[in-house]
Design a protein around this motif. Structure first.
Motif, short mmCIF file in Angstrom:
data_model
loop_
_atom_site.label_atom_id
_atom_site.label_comp_id
_atom_site.label_asym_id
_atom_site.label_seq_id
_atom_site.Cartn_x
_atom_site.Cartn_y
_atom_site.Cartn_z
N ALA A 56 1.00 -1.29 -0.17
CA ALA A 56 0.17 -0.04 -0.07
C ALA A 56 0.75 1.23 -0.01
N ALA A 57 1.97 1.26 0.97
CA ALA A 57 2.90 2.44 0.83
C ALA A 57 3.60 2.42 -0.44
N MET A 58 3.68 1.56 -1.18
CA MET A 58 4.53 1.51 -2.52
C MET A 58 3.46 2.03 -3.45
N LEU A 59 2.14 1.78 -3.49
CA LEU A 59 1.15 2.30 -4.45
C LEU A 59 1.03 3.84 -4.10
N LYS A 60 1.21 4.09 -2.64
CA LYS A 60 0.67 5.66 -2.36
C LYS A 60 2.16 6.59 -3.06
N GLY A 61 3.14 5.86 -3.07
CA GLY A 61 4.44 6.57 -3.37
C GLY A 61 4.24 6.78 -4.98
N ALA A 62 3.93 5.65 -5.68
CA ALA A 62 3.77 5.80 -7.24
C ALA A 62 2.41 6.47 -7.70
N HIS A 63 1.56 6.71 -6.78
CA HIS A 63 0.15 7.47 -7.06
C HIS A 63 -0.05 8.32 -5.79
N PRO A 64 0.36 9.39 -5.57
CA PRO A 64 0.23 10.06 -4.20
C PRO A 64 -1.38 10.82 -4.37
N GLU A 65 -1.95 10.65 -5.46
CA GLU A 65 -3.23 11.12 -5.53
C GLU A 65 -4.34 10.26 -5.10
N TRP A 66 -4.07 8.87 -5.02
CA TRP A 66 -4.81 7.93 -4.63
C TRP A 66 -5.30 8.12 -3.30
#
Length: 301
Positions: free
Chosen positions: A82-92
């Motif tokens: 989840a942290a990786m996804l937030k880093g890749a897509h900060p707008e999510w």
């Protein structure tokens, strides 16, 4: 809820651990749980070196690392993804991240057959959620199911809580007197339809409706068509059966109706709905569960 899985070289992988907790959630039956499964058995984990972990012939030993199993190992895997996804897509949003992880999870093992448990039984969505998390696919899910904080307020409003109970979840009573749009149909990446069990064995068709909205997080416009895996003793209809997204961040909604007839075995039945991108690579899968309420209440959490 995160389920624990493990892999070894002697069998198809992953396998659902026998000790992993099962759904549905006893706190609220209207949302299918668990959500997903992640590695959680015999994970090499850091361990405090000042705490003795083993003893051999009365000699106490310590180590910087130990092999650990349980939710305490599966949850960090999921949180890290989840942290990786937030880093890749900060707008999510958190709901978009959860959706991406759930709809891209793999419900098949390394032999492309349904994931199984230790006892070789097929793992169901009430055992493993949407499937085994796939971080690479989750980075590019195509579509996501968004849910805002107000959507959760609307869900709480639908439960007829007292003001004190309401504050337990919402941390404030500011919205308690303003439940103008209560709705138990949260925009969630899974479906659970619960039906009463007939003690007399007189089963009739019952119907439950859902409405979902998908947001296009792909690079541009896209068209998706639906594929339905229908649970036993049910019919599932979706309208519309094609969703056309004109551009990124475009939203499209659909209605899903489950008609279910009970059976004398009070069985839980499972299926799925998958939106498949036309001329593209994205598939967006959500599990479906149908069950009689009497059986759900008697289940383990």
């Amino acid at each position: 809820m995160f389920q624990e899985t493990y892999m070894d070289g002697e069998r198809p992988a992953p396998v659902l651990a026998r000790f992993s907790a099962r759904g549905p959630s006893s706190s609220y039956l209207g949302i299918a749980k668990p959500d997903i499964m992640a590695p959680g058995v015999l994970i090499l984990a850091a361990f405090p070196p000042n705490i003795f972990s083993e003893s051999i012939q009365n000699i106490k030993l310590s180590s910087d690392y130990e092999l650990k199993s349980g939710t305490s190992m599966a949850a960090p895997h999921a949180a890290g993804i989840a942290a990786m996804l937030k880093g890749a897509h900060p707008e999510w949003s958190p709901s978009a991240i959860r959706s991406a992880m759930m709809t891209t999870a793999n419900h098949l093992d390394s032999t492309q057959k349904p994931i199984r448990e230790d006892d070789n039984m097929i793992a169901t969505p009430l055992d493993m959620g949407a499937g085994h998390v796939d971080p690479n696919r989750a980075l590019d899910p195509g579509l996501v199911y968004e849910a805002t904080p107000q959507d959760y307020i609307n869900l709480i409003c639908s439960l007829n809580f007292t003001e004190e109970q309401f504050k337990t979840f919402a941390r404030s009573s500011a919205n308690y007197d303003n439940c103008s749009n209560p709705s138990a149909d949260l925009n969630y990446p899974s479906f659970i339809a619960l039906y009463p069990f007939s003690l007399e064995g007189n089963f009739t068709w019952l119907e439950q409706k859902f409405r979902r909205t998908l947001t296009n997080v792909g690079k541009g416009g896209a068209t998706y068509k639906v594929k339905i895996e229908t649970p036993k003793n049910s019919t599932v209809s979706v309208s519309p059966r094609t969703l056309v997204f004109k551009e990124k961040n475009d939203k499209q909604s659909y209605n899903l109706t489950i008609r279910y007839i009970g059976d004398s075995d009070q069985s839980r039945n499972f299926g799925s709905i998958t939106w498949i991108e036309q001329n593209g690579n994205h598939t967006v899968r959500s599990p479906i569960v149908t069950s009689t309420i009497i059986e759900v209440w008697g289940s383990e959490d």
